[in-house]
Design an enzyme around this catalytic site. Structure first.
Site, PDB file in Angstrom:
ATOM      1  CB  CYS A 257      38.753  40.225  32.377  1.00  0.00           C
ATOM      2  SG  CYS A 257      38.894  40.351  30.587  1.00  0.00           S
TER       3      CYS A 257
ATOM      4  CB  CYS B  93      38.528  47.966  28.931  1.00  0.00           C
ATOM      5  SG  CYS B  93      37.768  46.341  29.174  1.00  0.00           S
TER       6      CYS B  93
END
Length: 342
Positions: free
Chosen positions: A94, A188
């Site tokens: 990410c 997350c």
């Protein structure tokens, strides 16, 4: 003329105080909230917080919907890696693709000179360095970002302690709630456990056999994706009187191999898809083979094909294929790669 900084704003205390500090330093600051994963209800809460923070600091907030790109470059590889019997590291992907990839493209589109985030680490434009607060250091997860991005990065929290960041927020009228809100989780988009999430995409719960090192069937397990290397619970070993640990995962046959702790010891790893900030091809340094573990001394030899052999000078337990091997010279990050064999 003021230099412009684009800062990633998540609605959390770290990115909020990072934005405030940059503004106080005299930069022209703009914020960006990125919609990445599709976790229900997440953006409704965090985008509102990010807007509140931007309004308070007095910076414009842009919103970028990257859910499709995130799904393709981060989430799908996360699911596929578990399905292959390996242990993924979605945060490092990410950071390369989204936070220091797509976000940098957006920074270019608004004419920003720099990119900033609330990560805990430091940079001098050539290398990344561990944060002053070693309990919060996030340099491990940024080992895979592209080298030519480094001169444009700012990490306002790198020299500070997390407790001080919370104190700053608590002392400013209007930001007190940011100091007390709960911390974001490590991954997350995972709400409870990664296996709960995987169940929507792959068949996780398939009972299979537990083998010993010789290949004998010694027990049962509840589906190979429930296990990572080093796990010691959630399977049966008939007649065992001492703890057994997962030493190997065999996805093709839905089997796991277990052994005693000493069978987990690793002295040699191979890595590929190297991302180095340092030019040396053969050197001695230290390596971290998982986040929140200590770096151990090693010898590194980088080969022509871009892979590397890493000989560990002391044994490491529970090394998992799919994780990142990250090299450090004291607090300086030299680069790293992805473990293909341990």
């Amino acid at each position: 003329m003021k230099k412009k900084v684009l800062v990633g704003m998540s609605g959390g205390v770290d990115s909020t105080i990072a934005t405030l500090l940059l503004k106080e330093e005299g930069y022209e600051v703009e914020g960006l909230y990125m919609k990445l994963h599709t976790k229900p209800g997440y953006h409704e809460i965090h985008q509102v917080r990010a807007q509140k923070a931007a309004d308070f600091v007095g910076v414009p907030l842009h919103v970028l919907d990257l859910q499709e790109k995130f799904n393709e470059t981060v989430f799908k590889p996360f699911v596929d890696t578990y399905a292959e019997g390996k242990t993924p590291n979605p945060c490092a992907l990410c950071n390369r693709e989204m936070k220091f990839g797509e976000m940098l493209k957006f920074a270019d589109s608004i004419g920003a000179d720099y990119l900033a985030t609330g990560h805990y680490l430091k940079t001098d434009g050539k290398y990344l360095y561990q944060a002053e607060d070693d309990t919060k250091d996030q340099s491990y997860f940024l080992f895979y970002i592209e080298k030519d991005v480094l001169p444009r990065l700012k990490f306002p929290l790198g020299e500070r302690k997390k407790e001080d960041i919370k104190k700053i927020a608590a002392s400013i009228k209007g930001l007190e709630s940011f100091a007390s809100q709960s911390e974001s989780t490590e991954i997350c988009f995972v709400e409870t456990t990664y296996t709960d999430l995987l169940k929507d995409y792959v068949a996780v719960d398939q009972e299979g056999e537990v083998l010993d090192a010789e290949g004998n069937v010694v027990g049962k397990h509840k589906g190979y994706m429930h296990y990572t290397i080093g796990k010691r619970r959630g399977f049966t070993v008939n007649g065992a009187h001492e703890p057994h640990f997962v030493t190997k995962i065999l996805p093709e046959t839905n089997q796991i191999v277990v052994g005693k702790r000493d069978e987990l010891e690793c002295k040699y790893v191979t890595i590929d898809r190297l991302n180095m900030f340092d030019d040396r091809k053969e050197f001695d340094t230290t390596v971290k083979l998982r986040y929140r573990t200590k770096a151990v001394p090693c010898s590194v030899k980088i080969k022509e094909d871009g892979s590397a052999e890493v000989i560990l000078h002391e044994g490491v337990f529970g090394v998992a294929v799919g994780q990142a091997a990250v090299f450090y010279d004291e607090n300086k990050l030299l680069g790293g790669g992805w473990i293909t064999k341990a």
